[in-house]
Enzyme design. Structure first.
Site, PDB file in Angstrom:
ATOM      1  N   ASN A 283      43.218  46.258  45.720  1.00 10.19           N
ATOM      2  CA  ASN A 283      43.046  44.933  45.042  1.00 10.19           C
ATOM      3  C   ASN A 283      41.513  44.909  44.556  1.00 10.19           C
ATOM      4  O   ASN A 283      40.700  44.871  45.691  1.00 10.19           O
ATOM      5  CB  ASN A 283      43.356  43.587  45.963  1.00 10.19           C
ATOM      6  CG  ASN A 283      42.810  42.563  45.669  1.00 10.19           C
ATOM      7  OD1 ASN A 283      42.528  42.269  44.551  1.00 10.19           O
ATOM      8  ND2 ASN A 283      43.074  41.469  46.526  1.00 10.19           N
TER       9      ASN A 283
ATOM     10  N   LYS B  48      39.756  42.690  43.306  1.00 16.26           N
ATOM     11  CA  LYS B  48      39.032  41.409  43.466  1.00 16.26           C
ATOM     12  C   LYS B  48      38.138  41.313  42.370  1.00 16.26           C
ATOM     13  O   LYS B  48      38.079  41.604  41.307  1.00 16.26           O
ATOM     14  CB  LYS B  48      38.382  41.006  44.753  1.00 16.26           C
ATOM     15  CG  LYS B  48      39.199  41.484  46.112  1.00 16.26           C
ATOM     16  CD  LYS B  48      38.759  41.079  47.257  1.00 16.26           C
ATOM     17  CE  LYS B  48      40.056  41.419  48.307  1.00 16.26           C
ATOM     18  NZ  LYS B  48      39.630  40.629  49.624  1.00 16.26           N
TER      19      LYS B  48
ATOM     20  N   GLU C 241      42.479  34.371  49.821  1.00 17.48           N
ATOM     21  CA  GLU C 241      41.558  33.929  48.889  1.00 17.48           C
ATOM     22  C   GLU C 241      42.122  32.699  48.098  1.00 17.48           C
ATOM     23  O   GLU C 241      41.313  32.117  47.683  1.00 17.48           O
ATOM     24  CB  GLU C 241      40.660  34.980  48.516  1.00 17.48           C
ATOM     25  CG  GLU C 241      39.847  35.601  49.154  1.00 17.48           C
ATOM     26  CD  GLU C 241      39.698  37.209  48.730  1.00 17.48           C
ATOM     27  OE1 GLU C 241      39.698  37.453  48.117  1.00 17.48           O
ATOM     28  OE2 GLU C 241      39.734  37.965  49.917  1.00 17.48           O
TER      29      GLU C 241
ATOM     30  N   GLY D 119      38.216  41.744  54.588  1.00 16.54           N
ATOM     31  CA  GLY D 119      36.649  42.042  54.424  1.00 16.54           C
ATOM     32  C   GLY D 119      35.826  41.693  55.478  1.00 16.54           C
ATOM     33  O   GLY D 119      34.541  41.583  55.455  1.00 16.54           O
TER      34      GLY D 119
ATOM     35  N   SER E 121      40.690  45.178  56.034  1.00 12.57           N
ATOM     36  CA  SER E 121      39.968  46.170  56.531  1.00 12.57           C
ATOM     37  C   SER E 121      40.590  47.623  56.660  1.00 12.57           C
ATOM     38  O   SER E 121      40.164  48.220  57.843  1.00 12.57           O
ATOM     39  CB  SER E 121      39.238  45.951  57.583  1.00 12.57           C
ATOM     40  OG  SER E 121      38.585  44.597  57.408  1.00 12.57           O
TER      41      SER E 121
ATOM     42  N   GLU F 284      48.366  39.760  55.580  1.00  7.44           N
ATOM     43  CA  GLU F 284      46.957  40.036  55.732  1.00  7.44           C
ATOM     44  C   GLU F 284      46.612  39.127  56.635  1.00  7.44           C
ATOM     45  O   GLU F 284      46.188  37.853  56.242  1.00  7.44           O
ATOM     46  CB  GLU F 284      46.412  39.731  54.523  1.00  7.44           C
ATOM     47  CG  GLU F 284      46.854  40.995  53.381  1.00  7.44           C
ATOM     48  CD  GLU F 284      45.894  41.178  52.068  1.00  7.44           C
ATOM     49  OE1 GLU F 284      45.652  42.361  51.908  1.00  7.44           O
ATOM     50  OE2 GLU F 284      45.692  40.179  51.462  1.00  7.44           O
TER      51      GLU F 284
ATOM     52  N   HIS G 142      47.423  35.462  47.548  1.00  9.08           N
ATOM     53  CA  HIS G 142      46.546  35.914  48.305  1.00  9.08           C
ATOM     54  C   HIS G 142      45.620  34.845  49.189  1.00  9.08           C
ATOM     55  O   HIS G 142      45.448  33.727  48.816  1.00  9.08           O
ATOM     56  CB  HIS G 142      45.361  36.815  47.538  1.00  9.08           C
ATOM     57  CG  HIS G 142      44.533  37.803  48.336  1.00  9.08           C
ATOM     58  ND1 HIS G 142      43.424  37.034  48.878  1.00  9.08           N
ATOM     59  CD2 HIS G 142      44.468  39.005  48.649  1.00  9.08           C
ATOM     60  CE1 HIS G 142      42.715  38.071  49.377  1.00  9.08           C
ATOM     61  NE2 HIS G 142      43.446  39.356  49.316  1.00  9.08           N
TER      62      HIS G 142
HETATM   63  P1  PGA Z   1      39.972  44.297  52.649  1.00 12.84           P
HETATM   64  O1  PGA Z   1      40.803  43.278  51.672  1.00 12.84           O
HETATM   65  O2  PGA Z   1      40.710  45.307  52.693  1.00 12.84           O
HETATM   66  O3  PGA Z   1      38.480  44.195  51.942  1.00 12.84           O
HETATM   67  O4  PGA Z   1      39.618  43.511  53.928  1.00 12.84           O
HETATM   68  C1  PGA Z   1      42.164  43.248  51.792  1.00 12.84           C
HETATM   69  C2  PGA Z   1      42.731  42.329  50.915  1.00 12.84           C
HETATM   70  O5  PGA Z   1      42.245  41.208  50.595  1.00 12.84           O
HETATM   71  O6  PGA Z   1      43.879  42.523  50.070  1.00 12.84           O
END
Ligand code: PGA
Length: 249
Positions: free
Chosen positions: A9, A11, A96, A172, A212, A166, A94
């Protein structure tokens, strides 16, 4: 036996030339990879990346889509427009989108239904906040997001759905869930799917971990029986950090 599904992803990162360069590197590095793959660039780079991954073992993903097929939805992108560009998979729900853009389960469910009705695969993201985990509500939150996200989805349609667990506190942040904590939720969500769709559907559904995930921790996570892949953010932005995860067996 479930095949690992490793998805990137990207983003809100990368210009078109940067996205093209990364896609080209991945086409090479994953050519003979053992797993299922997807990369999801920003909308602006979908067309360019589509031309690069077409005919390869990397599926083209989008990071979101509108609840509606077309119409007066300023700033939104529709399923028809995604399909037009060759998109095969869409990430929905997601964290976010849920937390920054206030998408609720009903809205996410509408998107899931629309995407499946148009033949796209869906990655449905679920996951609890840190305060929900600390209050002992992680399972309940994930169950509710799963049940509501899949409301009205048939067993046949479910075959095109992947679930991504997640935990929001791990996204992140560099704070990865332990393989044991992640496995507990994955196993629980698989039980929820068994309750909704039966044992066979539960055994077949792919449940990715996200938050992560990186080269150093992916083997431990993927070794768990109910963790079937990863949805990767930060480590998906460079070929040399994504490839080792993607080649994990
Ligand atoms: P990350 O993001 O690997 O940077 O933690 C995962 C995601 O949001 O899909």
């Amino acid at each position: 036996m479930r095949q690992y599904f490793i998805a990137g992803n990207w983003k809100m990162h990368k210009t078109v030339p940067e996205a093209q360069a990364l896609a080209q590197e991945l086409v090479k590095s994953l050519k003979d990879g053992p797993n299922k793959y997807m990369i999801a660039p920003s909308f602006t780079a979908l067309d360019a990346v589509s031309k690069i991954v077409k005919g390869t073992n990397i599926l083209l993903g989008a990071q979101n889509m509108s609840t509606d097929e077309q119409g007066a939805h300023t700033g939104e992108v529709s399923v028809l427009q995604l399909k037009d560009l060759g998109v095969q998979v869409v990430i929905l729900g997601h964290s976010e989108r849920r937390h920054i853009y206030k998408e609720d389960d009903a809205m996410i469910n509408k998107k899931v239904k629309l995407a499946l009705a148009h033949g796209l695969e869906v990655i449905l993201c679920i996951g609890e906040l840190l305060e929900e985990r600390e209050a002992g509500k992680a399972e309940a939150v994930c169950e509710e997001q799963t049940r509501k996200g899949l409301e009205g989805i048939s067993a046949e349609e479910l075959k095109k759905v992947t679930i991504a667990y997640e935990p929001v506190w791990a996204i992140g942040t560099g704070k990865v869930a332990t393989p044991e904590d992640a496995e507990a939720i994955h196993a629980y969500v698989r039980k929820v799917i068994a309750d909704m769709y039966g044992k066979e559907a539960a055994e077949n559904i792919i449940i990715q971990y996200g938050g992560s995930m990186k080269a150093e921790n992916c083997a431990g996570l993927l070794a768990k029986p109910d963790i079937d892949g990863g949805l990767i953010g930060g480590a998906a932005l460079k070929a040399d950090t994504f490839t080792p995860i993607a080649l994990c067996k």
